[in-house]
Structures are given as structure tokens and as C-alpha cells.
Scaffold this motif. Structure first.
Motif, PDB file in Angstrom:
ATOM      1  N   VAL A 114       1.504 -23.158  -1.509  1.00  0.00           N
ATOM      2  CA  VAL A 114       0.944 -21.806  -1.480  1.00  0.00           C
ATOM      3  C   VAL A 114       1.113 -21.227  -0.076  1.00  0.00           C
ATOM      4  O   VAL A 114       1.189 -21.968   0.905  1.00  0.00           O
ATOM      5  CB  VAL A 114      -0.551 -21.791  -1.867  1.00  0.00           C
ATOM      6  CG1 VAL A 114      -0.748 -22.336  -3.278  1.00  0.00           C
ATOM      7  CG2 VAL A 114      -1.385 -22.586  -0.861  1.00  0.00           C
ATOM      8  N   PRO A 115       1.162 -19.894   0.033  1.00  0.00           N
ATOM      9  CA  PRO A 115       1.225 -19.282   1.364  1.00  0.00           C
ATOM     10  C   PRO A 115      -0.107 -19.399   2.095  1.00  0.00           C
ATOM     11  O   PRO A 115      -1.171 -19.515   1.466  1.00  0.00           O
ATOM     12  CB  PRO A 115       1.567 -17.824   1.070  1.00  0.00           C
ATOM     13  CG  PRO A 115       1.069 -17.587  -0.314  1.00  0.00           C
ATOM     14  CD  PRO A 115       1.238 -18.889  -1.039  1.00  0.00           C
ATOM     15  N   VAL A 116      -0.058 -19.340   3.418  1.00  0.00           N
ATOM     16  CA  VAL A 116      -1.269 -19.457   4.236  1.00  0.00           C
ATOM     17  C   VAL A 116      -2.288 -18.393   3.865  1.00  0.00           C
ATOM     18  O   VAL A 116      -3.498 -18.657   3.872  1.00  0.00           O
ATOM     19  CB  VAL A 116      -0.904 -19.394   5.736  1.00  0.00           C
ATOM     20  CG1 VAL A 116      -2.134 -19.110   6.598  1.00  0.00           C
ATOM     21  CG2 VAL A 116      -0.262 -20.702   6.186  1.00  0.00           C
ATOM     22  N   VAL A 117      -1.839 -17.187   3.520  1.00  0.00           N
ATOM     23  CA  VAL A 117      -2.791 -16.127   3.181  1.00  0.00           C
ATOM     24  C   VAL A 117      -3.715 -16.560   2.047  1.00  0.00           C
ATOM     25  O   VAL A 117      -4.891 -16.180   2.012  1.00  0.00           O
ATOM     26  CB  VAL A 117      -2.052 -14.812   2.836  1.00  0.00           C
ATOM     27  CG1 VAL A 117      -1.270 -14.928   1.531  1.00  0.00           C
ATOM     28  CG2 VAL A 117      -3.007 -13.642   2.794  1.00  0.00           C
ATOM     29  N   ASP A 118      -3.218 -17.382   1.132  1.00  0.00           N
ATOM     30  CA  ASP A 118      -4.069 -17.861   0.036  1.00  0.00           C
ATOM     31  C   ASP A 118      -5.140 -18.820   0.539  1.00  0.00           C
ATOM     32  O   ASP A 118      -6.231 -18.908  -0.048  1.00  0.00           O
ATOM     33  CB  ASP A 118      -3.226 -18.554  -1.037  1.00  0.00           C
ATOM     34  CG  ASP A 118      -2.429 -17.565  -1.883  1.00  0.00           C
ATOM     35  OD1 ASP A 118      -2.525 -16.353  -1.631  1.00  0.00           O
ATOM     36  OD2 ASP A 118      -1.709 -18.021  -2.784  1.00  0.00           O
ATOM     37  N   LEU A 119      -4.863 -19.531   1.620  1.00  0.00           N
ATOM     38  CA  LEU A 119      -5.849 -20.434   2.204  1.00  0.00           C
ATOM     39  C   LEU A 119      -6.933 -19.674   2.966  1.00  0.00           C
ATOM     40  O   LEU A 119      -7.969 -20.249   3.308  1.00  0.00           O
ATOM     41  CB  LEU A 119      -5.164 -21.424   3.148  1.00  0.00           C
ATOM     42  CG  LEU A 119      -4.045 -22.277   2.534  1.00  0.00           C
ATOM     43  CD1 LEU A 119      -3.385 -23.134   3.613  1.00  0.00           C
ATOM     44  CD2 LEU A 119      -4.580 -23.152   1.408  1.00  0.00           C
ATOM     45  N   LEU A 120      -6.681 -18.392   3.221  1.00  0.00           N
ATOM     46  CA  LEU A 120      -7.632 -17.547   3.950  1.00  0.00           C
ATOM     47  C   LEU A 120      -8.412 -16.632   3.012  1.00  0.00           C
ATOM     48  O   LEU A 120      -9.106 -15.722   3.466  1.00  0.00           O
ATOM     49  CB  LEU A 120      -6.884 -16.709   4.994  1.00  0.00           C
ATOM     50  CG  LEU A 120      -6.087 -17.496   6.037  1.00  0.00           C
ATOM     51  CD1 LEU A 120      -5.274 -16.548   6.908  1.00  0.00           C
ATOM     52  CD2 LEU A 120      -6.999 -18.360   6.895  1.00  0.00           C
ATOM     53  N   GLY A 121      -8.283 -16.860   1.725  1.00  0.00           N
ATOM     54  CA  GLY A 121      -9.029 -16.070   0.755  1.00  0.00           C
ATOM     55  C   GLY A 121      -8.173 -15.159  -0.091  1.00  0.00           C
ATOM     56  O   GLY A 121      -8.676 -14.488  -0.990  1.00  0.00           O
ATOM     57  N   ALA A 321      -3.228  -9.768   6.523  1.00  0.00           N
ATOM     58  CA  ALA A 321      -3.194  -9.486   5.088  1.00  0.00           C
ATOM     59  C   ALA A 321      -4.454  -9.948   4.382  1.00  0.00           C
ATOM     60  O   ALA A 321      -4.813  -9.417   3.330  1.00  0.00           O
ATOM     61  CB  ALA A 321      -1.974 -10.147   4.454  1.00  0.00           C
ATOM     62  N   ALA A 322      -5.153 -10.918   4.964  1.00  0.00           N
ATOM     63  CA  ALA A 322      -6.351 -11.488   4.335  1.00  0.00           C
ATOM     64  C   ALA A 322      -7.647 -10.880   4.844  1.00  0.00           C
ATOM     65  O   ALA A 322      -8.728 -11.272   4.392  1.00  0.00           O
ATOM     66  CB  ALA A 322      -6.384 -13.000   4.566  1.00  0.00           C
ATOM     67  N   THR A 323      -7.570  -9.928   5.769  1.00  0.00           N
ATOM     68  CA  THR A 323      -8.764  -9.356   6.397  1.00  0.00           C
ATOM     69  C   THR A 323      -8.925  -7.911   5.940  1.00  0.00           C
ATOM     70  O   THR A 323      -8.228  -7.015   6.424  1.00  0.00           O
ATOM     71  CB  THR A 323      -8.645  -9.436   7.931  1.00  0.00           C
ATOM     72  OG1 THR A 323      -8.354 -10.780   8.318  1.00  0.00           O
ATOM     73  CG2 THR A 323      -9.938  -8.997   8.598  1.00  0.00           C
ATOM     74  N   PRO A 324      -9.856  -7.646   5.023  1.00  0.00           N
ATOM     75  CA  PRO A 324      -9.927  -6.317   4.392  1.00  0.00           C
ATOM     76  C   PRO A 324     -10.088  -5.161   5.363  1.00  0.00           C
ATOM     77  O   PRO A 324      -9.462  -4.115   5.195  1.00  0.00           O
ATOM     78  CB  PRO A 324     -11.145  -6.442   3.461  1.00  0.00           C
ATOM     79  CG  PRO A 324     -11.243  -7.896   3.152  1.00  0.00           C
ATOM     80  CD  PRO A 324     -10.807  -8.590   4.412  1.00  0.00           C
TER      81      PRO A 324
END
Length: 406
Positions: A114-121, A321-324
Motif C-alpha cells: 500500500v502507499p504511505v498515504v494509506d498508512l497515514l489515514g 495528501a493525508a492532512t485535510p
């Protein structure tokens, strides 16, 4: 999966003569790439500062993290803090841990597919906008041929540079590194940008080079021109004085640099936008936590940059990308340094943005030949630290970087 090795490689890569409030960039910028090896030979990549003290600290913690689970980054963070001890500041410890944490997350993503962004939520945006980073600069380094960007020492030069940035990369916002020339000259440059690119969000960052009174003056003169004004003056209290009269938001990566520095900034309403940087905040997960802190207090969020390569750019893109609430275009030096990148496929901006790498992990590979070349360049240079002021004094022996300068 256990960590079996941490390979630490210092690099030196080409950097143009970019001017700032403390001097000018040297011909070579320093950086560190780590390869974190786990059982079976899988490698996670990390990138960070190339300062000698950071390399020494990475070497100190290397043996202590071998044998740890690559998924247990909380334990690794505690190990880094314990090994470095009380004489190393929290900021310095975070600079070391951030490099290792990114490499751990890259390895985790590769192991899980999985990409890192998925590990960040997970991704809240599929692409991340970046801002064109403009600098006053010489045509080339002393005793060297002019570089492809040419000279930019006045508004016309800045306009030409901005136009090339936009033509090459499609940037939809622009930032000027200020604190170089008297404020009226930099005000003229910002007004020229506003005239040349109507509606373009604009920022200026003098890195604390202005007094409070000068900062207030610039804020008045650039009312209606700036998207935000970044670190016009030093200290949280001084920023609060400027914020009280400025019509535009103030942003910072200099006075809000850790969770402990947030309360005073909020109490004084000193800043309205915090510029994150995972290299300073202790990695991607802590940067994601900073987003929650900013959201709690109604602060905006963007991202700070220093001279970097593609591994850092990939990490920046994943966490953005993971920080709204990271809603402002991020800073990046990448257009200035991309020709010396160590990733196998250098990044290309489309309309000033990067698509989130699909992964797994960070979604980048390592160009081993380029890594070896830049490592040799580091050794041959004899350089161990960044020295903008010392380099400027080779040209101007009387140069005084004391802040505020104006």
C-alpha cells in the motif's frame, strides 16, 4: 519484520546561488539518504539534513534500532531519544527520527503493498498543489558560468524567473524569498508579480529580516497583494504585534516549531498559518498530528521547504495528501535541485501539482549510480555544514547577517 541494517549515505548536489537573509546558497547543498534494510533484504528509503551533526547522530542510533520491528516506530522514537540523551535538543532528535520514520513507513508500505498515504489515514486529495519558489539570485556562482536560470536582482528578473517557473511547471501560486534587499525594493517586486500574474496567490518570506515597524509598513504596502506574509519578524511576541495590524494572515515556520510553541502563538494570535515540515516535526505521523492541532485552534496549514531531493518530495506529498486542513499550496525547492535527484524517475509537476505516488511505500525507487556519484561529490567537497554567510563573505567580506537587517 525486523530491521537488519541502516545504511547512511551523505550527499552533495548542485545548488544555484540563491540569496536569502543570511547570505547565499553554496554551489553544493548537503543531504542524507538512508536505506533501512529489513529481514529478507527489502529496503525503505528516507532523506533529511546532510549536516555532520545529523550524520553523527544517525550513526549513534543505528546499532540501537537494529533488531526492532519496522512497524514499531513509537519504540524507535523512544530509542532515538534515549541514545541521543539530554544534551541533544528535542528539535535535533526529531530531525534524526524523521529520517528513520519515513524509511520505516516506506518499508511498511512495501511489505503491505500500500502507499504511505494509506498508512497515514488515507488520501483526502489525489494531488497536492505546490507553489513556485522564487529567489533573488546571481547569474551564476563566482568564477563559474551562468546557470540556466540567469540573474534575478530586480523586479524584472523576478518576473522572468516566475514566468519560467510557470511555463515549466504550471505553478498556480508564487512565493518570493525576501529579506535580501531594502523592503521597498521587495515591495516593488511583489507588486510587479501581482501586475504580471493577476489573481495569482502571492507570498513573501524574509525569514525574520524585518523589525516590527518595518513589518507593519510592508504589511500596509502589500495589503490586497499577498495571500499571506511569512515570518516578517522574529519571535512570537513580535509576530503578534504585526498580526494585530496586518490585513493578511501571517504564516510561520520559525516561531511555531513544536507542540510546545503552539499555545503562546494561539494566545497572542501571532500567526494564522503554520508551515509544517516533517523533517522538523519528527516525521509524517507527527506532521499529521500537527494538522489536528491546527484544526483544533482554527489555524491554517501549509508546508515549509528547504533544498531537497525526490525522496523528501515523495514524503511531503504523501503527508500533505493525508492532512485535510493543509489547504495552501506547499513550498518546494525541487525545481532548483531536480537535475541531481537520486530517485529513478524524477517528479514532474502538472499544473503546479503532484499526483500522490501510487506506491507501494513512497512510490519511488533509488538510482544507485546517482547515489554513488553524489556521495563521491560529498567526500571530494570536504564540506560538512551549510554556510550561507561564509560563502557570501567571499564576495562581500563586510556582509552582516544580523537580524533584523531592515
Amino acid at each position: 519484520m525486523k530491521i537488519s541494517d541502516l545504511i547512511i549515505t551523505p550527499l552533495a548536489f548542485a545548488d544555484p546561488p540563491l540569496l536569502n537573509s543570511t547570505g547565499v546558497h553554496e554551489p553544493l547543498a548537503l543531504r542524507t539518504v538512508v536505506q533501512l534494510v529489513v529481514d529478507g533484504g527489502l529496503v525503505g528509503l528516507g532523506e533529511g539534513s546532510g549536516e555532520r551533526e545529523v550524520l553523527d547522530r544517525l550513526e549513534l542510533v543505528r546499532a540501537a534500532i537494529i533488531g526492532q520491528s519496522v512497524f514499531d516506530t513509537s519504540a524507535i522514537e523512544l530509542i532515538v531519544a534515549a541514545v541521543l540523551g539530554p544534551d541533544v535538543t528535542p528539535l535535533q532528535k526529531r530531525a534524526v527520527f524523521s529520517i528513520i520514520e519515513v524509511a520505516c513507513l516506506d518499508a511498511q508500505g512495501k511489505l503491505l503493498g500500500v502507499p504511505v498515504v494509506d498508512l497515514l489515514g488515507g488520501a483526502v486529495r489525489s494531488e497536492v498543489p505546490y507553489s513556485g519558489y522564487l529567489f533573488y539570485k546571481w547569474a551564476g556562482h563566482p568564477d563559474a558560468v551562468a546557470d540556466g536560470w540567469g540573474e534575478a536582482l530586480d523586479p524584472a528578473g523576478i518576473i522572468d524567473q516566475a514566468r519560467r517557473m510557470i511555463d515549466l511547471h504550471g505553478f498556480r501560486s508564487l512565493k518570493l524569498k525576501g529579506g535580501v534587499f531594502p523592503p521597498d525594493e521587495e515591495i516593488a517586486a511583489m507588486r510587479a508579480l501581482a501586475g504580471a500574474f493577476p489573481g495569482m496567490p502571492l507570498r513573501i518570506d524574509p525569514n525574520g529580516a524585518w523589525s516590527v515597524e518595518t513589518s507593519k509598513y510592508v504589511a500596509r504596502e502589500l495589503a490586497g497583494v499577498l495571500e499571506y506574509l511569512e515570518d516578517p519578524t522574529l519571535t512570537t511576541a513580535a509576530m503578534a504585534e504585526v498580526a494585530a495590524v496586518a490585513s493578511m494572515p501571517l504564516a510561520t515556520n520559525m516561531c511555531v516549531i513544536s507542540p510546545e510553541t503552539v499555545p503562546e502563538a494561539v494566545r497572542l494570535n501571532a500567526v494564522q498559518i503554520v508551515l509544517s515540515d516533517h523533517h522538523y516535526w519528527g516525521g509524517l505521523r507527527h506532521t499529521r498530528e500537527l494538522g489536528a492541532i491546527c484544526d483544533t485552534f482554527g489555524l491554517g496549514m501549509s508546508m515549509h521547504s528547504n533544498s531537497h531531493l525526490g525522496i523528501s518530495l515523495a514524503a511531503m506529498t504523501h503527508v500533505a495528501a493525508a492532512t485535510p486542513n493543509l489547504a495552501y499550496a506547499c513550498d518546494t525547492h525541487y525545481p532548483w535541485n531536480s537535475l541531481d535527484d537520486v530517485v529513478t524517475t524524477p517528479f514532474e509537476f502538472v499544473d503546479g501539482a503532484l499526483a500522490v505516488p501510487a506506491g507501494p511505500g513512497l512510490g519511488v525507487g533509488l538510482n544507485e549510480a546517482k547515489l554513488a556519484e553524489l556521495s563521491r561529490r560529498y567526500v571530494e567537497s570536504g564540506r560538512t555544514t551549510r554556510a550561507d554567510t561564509a560563502y557570501m563573505r567571499l564576495v562581500d567580506p563586510a556582509y552582516d547577517p544580523t537580524l533584523p537587517r531592515f
